[in-house]
Design a protein around this motif. Sequence first.
Motif, PDB file in Angstrom:
ATOM      1  N   TYR A 239       0.840  -1.210   0.000  1.00 57.20           N
ATOM      2  CA  TYR A 239       0.000   0.000   0.000  1.00 57.20           C
ATOM      3  C   TYR A 239       0.874   1.258   0.000  1.00 57.20           C
ATOM      4  O   TYR A 239       0.591   2.226  -0.703  1.00 57.20           O
ATOM      5  CB  TYR A 239      -0.951  -0.001   1.208  1.00 57.20           C
ATOM      6  CG  TYR A 239      -1.767   1.279   1.279  1.00 57.20           C
ATOM      7  CD1 TYR A 239      -2.794   1.534   0.378  1.00 57.20           C
ATOM      8  CD2 TYR A 239      -1.465   2.266   2.222  1.00 57.20           C
ATOM      9  CE1 TYR A 239      -3.518   2.720   0.413  1.00 57.20           C
ATOM     10  CE2 TYR A 239      -2.185   3.458   2.274  1.00 57.20           C
ATOM     11  CZ  TYR A 239      -3.209   3.676   1.358  1.00 57.20           C
ATOM     12  OH  TYR A 239      -3.913   4.858   1.393  1.00 57.20           O
ATOM     13  N   LYS A 340      -9.083   1.524   0.337  1.00 52.06           N
ATOM     14  CA  LYS A 340      -8.037   1.061  -0.585  1.00 52.06           C
ATOM     15  C   LYS A 340      -7.028   0.181   0.159  1.00 52.06           C
ATOM     16  O   LYS A 340      -6.663  -0.893  -0.306  1.00 52.06           O
ATOM     17  CB  LYS A 340      -7.326   2.275  -1.209  1.00 52.06           C
ATOM     18  CG  LYS A 340      -6.396   1.929  -2.313  1.00 52.06           C
ATOM     19  CD  LYS A 340      -7.176   1.510  -3.547  1.00 52.06           C
ATOM     20  CE  LYS A 340      -6.321   0.746  -4.533  1.00 52.06           C
ATOM     21  NZ  LYS A 340      -7.101   0.206  -5.647  1.00 52.06           N
ATOM     22  N   GLU A 343      -8.331  -3.195   0.703  1.00 54.58           N
ATOM     23  CA  GLU A 343      -8.232  -4.079  -0.478  1.00 54.58           C
ATOM     24  C   GLU A 343      -6.895  -4.812  -0.462  1.00 54.58           C
ATOM     25  O   GLU A 343      -6.829  -6.011  -0.700  1.00 54.58           O
ATOM     26  CB  GLU A 343      -8.317  -3.264  -1.776  1.00 54.58           C
ATOM     27  CG  GLU A 343      -9.715  -2.833  -2.148  1.00 54.58           C
ATOM     28  CD  GLU A 343      -9.707  -1.932  -3.388  1.00 54.58           C
ATOM     29  OE1 GLU A 343      -8.762  -2.023  -4.221  1.00 54.58           O
ATOM     30  OE2 GLU A 343     -10.641  -1.109  -3.490  1.00 54.58           O
TER      31      GLU A 343
END
Length: 350
Positions: A239, A340, A343
């Motif tokens: 990330y 996000k 995810e």
Amino acid sequence: MTTAATLPARNFYGCMKQKQRVITLSQFIAEEQQKFPGASGELSRIFRDIKLAAKIVNRDVNKAGLVDILGNHGTTNIQGETVKKLDVLANEEFIAALAAGGDCCAVISEEEDYIRPLNPDAKYIVAMDPLDGSSNIDVNAAIGTIFSIYKRVTPVGSEATLEDCLQPGNKQVAAGYVIYGSSTMLVYTTGQGVNGFTLDIGIGDFCLSHPNIQVPQNGKIYSVNEGNFAQFPLPYREYIKYCKQVDKESHRPYSARYIGSMVADFHRNMIKGGIFMYPETESAPKGKLRLMYECNPMSWIMEQAGGTASTGTERILDVIPTELHQRVPVILGSKNMVSKLMEFLQQTAG
Ligand code: AHM
Ligand code: MG
């Protein structure tokens, strides 16, 4: 209904002005309380105590740079008093204010190993980090106080128990923080949104400056101690790489901002939009930050401002505490930024 928050100000001649009049924290709380006709005023009085202690700590924080003149920690100052560390002093100030107020039955504090019992006839518990980010004191960077308020579950009239103190974050009745920054602010929620009050030194009171704070759904700031990058679980590393990629459409790369003072990092991200992470690492397998007086209050504030708060696997506010000083991994921020990251976390889990 017309309240102080919506009432246009009157000028000297009694004419209505468009400019809002000054609303102090006490006025605001009194108005909020009117919405609950049965309210006893105890919670408002706890806020009065917290406000008082915050003003004293603010004064002490502002003097911190004078340590060479006033004496180093542990030494004796010019008045013959022992100079205490600022975080110890802050702890004492908050406990003294809550004890004198009489509306708090127990305090859990980062500075205290055990529950600090106060008035057994009171019904509220306060969990607090009296001076968070204390490594920043010596370098004159922003620091803060974080607090969380719960109603005890055992009947009044006896000493508060561990059961009273170990309640999940979804049982908080109020949560807030004070940031001692370029100005001093108190930000809090009682579950009716988030409001911010700036300390006006001239009048000595906190005045409503940031009504109904909403965190932007999309942010451009990520805040994490990247020095620990190699120790982060893989999804966090992926990330963080994503945050740095160039992509015009999603406004990447994002900006990295991390001061190492949770209140300051959180406050900036809440106002501007962003994500704050303190994941588990090899050396801190449960993360570093404490559930009861760092993660829970900040999580509730973040949710109330329209953001998300998670451990990476569950909602922070639903974590059942088992220890006073329990640590949890924490992700706090703008809704779409946190989804996000989720995810990435789910992809790796799946
Ligand atoms: P403290 O309560 O001892 O001050 O520690 C908490 C602080 C937080 O304010 C901040 O987010 C974090 O510790 C920074 O830790 P690190 O230096 O590991 O990045
Ligand atoms: Mg802390």
